[in-house]
Design a protein around this motif. Structure first.
Motif, PDB file in Angstrom:
ATOM      1  N   ARG A 122       0.750   3.877  -3.126  1.00 50.90           N
ATOM      2  CA  ARG A 122       0.419   5.428  -2.552  1.00 50.90           C
ATOM      3  C   ARG A 122       1.386   6.272  -2.839  1.00 50.90           C
ATOM      4  NH1 ARG A 122      -4.317   7.323  -3.058  1.00 50.90           N
ATOM      5  NH2 ARG A 122      -5.105   5.815  -1.880  1.00 50.90           N
TER       6      ARG A 122
ATOM      7  N   LEU B 266      -6.570   9.073   3.657  1.00 55.41           N
ATOM      8  CA  LEU B 266      -5.490   8.571   3.624  1.00 55.41           C
ATOM      9  C   LEU B 266      -5.328   7.849   4.802  1.00 55.41           C
ATOM     10  CD1 LEU B 266      -3.390  11.238   1.605  1.00 55.41           C
ATOM     11  CD2 LEU B 266      -4.074   8.886   0.797  1.00 55.41           C
ATOM     12  N   TYR B 267      -5.143   8.634   5.922  1.00 52.57           N
ATOM     13  CA  TYR B 267      -4.924   8.310   7.327  1.00 52.57           C
ATOM     14  C   TYR B 267      -5.742   7.027   7.655  1.00 52.57           C
ATOM     15  CZ  TYR B 267      -4.604   8.286  12.646  1.00 52.57           C
ATOM     16  OH  TYR B 267      -4.461   7.831  13.657  1.00 52.57           O
TER      17      TYR B 267
ATOM     18  N   THR C  40      -7.227   5.033   5.725  1.00 52.49           N
ATOM     19  CA  THR C  40      -6.908   3.752   4.949  1.00 52.49           C
ATOM     20  C   THR C  40      -5.725   3.087   5.430  1.00 52.49           C
ATOM     21  OG1 THR C  40      -7.999   4.769   3.127  1.00 52.49           O
ATOM     22  CG2 THR C  40      -6.766   3.078   2.512  1.00 52.49           C
ATOM     23  N   GLY C  41      -4.579   3.868   5.825  1.00 54.95           N
ATOM     24  CA  GLY C  41      -3.505   3.444   6.438  1.00 54.95           C
ATOM     25  C   GLY C  41      -3.787   2.523   7.852  1.00 54.95           C
TER      26      GLY C  41
ATOM     27  N   TYR D 174       0.945  -1.195  -0.035  1.00 54.84           N
ATOM     28  CA  TYR D 174      -0.069   0.045  -0.093  1.00 54.84           C
ATOM     29  C   TYR D 174       0.909   1.239   0.100  1.00 54.84           C
ATOM     30  CZ  TYR D 174      -3.134   3.821   1.378  1.00 54.84           C
ATOM     31  OH  TYR D 174      -3.918   4.961   1.694  1.00 54.84           O
TER      32      TYR D 174
ATOM     33  N   SER E 160      -0.359   8.177   5.093  1.00 61.64           N
ATOM     34  CA  SER E 160      -0.914   6.920   5.329  1.00 61.64           C
ATOM     35  C   SER E 160      -0.031   6.267   6.330  1.00 61.64           C
ATOM     36  CB  SER E 160      -0.730   6.002   3.954  1.00 61.64           C
ATOM     37  OG  SER E 160      -1.379   6.726   2.767  1.00 61.64           O
TER      38      SER E 160
END
Length: 210
Positions: free
Chosen positions: A31, A113-114, A116-117, A27, A43
């Protein structure tokens, strides 16, 4: 307190795990190449938060649960062993896709983004294996409080993972190009990771602690 030898051994295990192919690495590479270093760092912060969640969960009593219900430990232990072997096979099987081949990802806002990480980290079986079955192998009643031991081991894993993943974010593009132009070293990287994962699987399979 944990002795230096055990801490160093766990640090090596953590390094081997973070350097092996997995959802977090794939990922972050994708990304960072798709959306840039800033998106990769955001992320990564989400992924590190996921590590903290695992540390807290471990401190709150996974070891107690395993002691009273050993079948849960055994189930997770063997599931983790076969998962690591599966990762090792996928690293070297014919036609295996390189982790350095970035996937196409849509552009996301910082909050997305945060989270999803974070979700990628929480659902990463490799991290679950590390905290649920590998970390307890480095704890011992002779070393004092299990809470402090877990905290120290968790801090070590998070520090190593953050540093390695940050390098991945910062240099994902250059690393992908370098390996893309040198298939021999890409082949070596795959077999090295398969060896590390296979060794961790063997260690887990032969562990007798609960």
């Amino acid at each position: 307190m944990i002795d230096i030898g055990s801490l160093a051994a766990f640090a090596l295990v953590s390094l081997g795990m973070v350097c092996s192919p997995g959802p977090n690495m794939i990922y972050l590479i994708s990304r960072s190449i798709t959306q840039g270093k800033r998106a990769g760092i955001i992320s990564l912060l989400g992924i590190v938060t996921g590590f903290l969640v695992y540390v807290v969960a471990t401190v709150m009593g996974l070891s107690v649960l395993f002691k009273h219900v050993p079948v849960i430990y055994d189930t997770i232990k063997w599931a983790g062993t076969f998962y690591l072997l599966w990762l090792a096979w996928n690293a070297v099987k014919p036609g295996a896709r390189s982790i350095l081949e970035a996937q196409t990802l849509p552009v996301e806002r910082p909050r997305r983004l945060y989270f999803t990480g974070l979700l990628t980290s929480l659902l990463n079986p490799k991290i679950a294996v590390l905290y649920v079955t590998l970390l307890p192998q480095f704890q011992s009643p002779e070393h004092g409080s299990f809470v402090l031991q877990t905290g120290l081991l968790g801090f070590t894993q998070i520090t190593i993972s953050f540093m390695v993943n940050l390098l991945i974010v910062l240099f994902a593009g250059q690393v992908a190009v370098w390996f893309g132009q040198r298939p021999f070293w890409l082949h070596i990287q795959r077999w090295f990771m398969a060896t590390v994962l296979g060794g961790l699987a063997l260690s887990m399979a032969t562990d007798q602690r609960r």
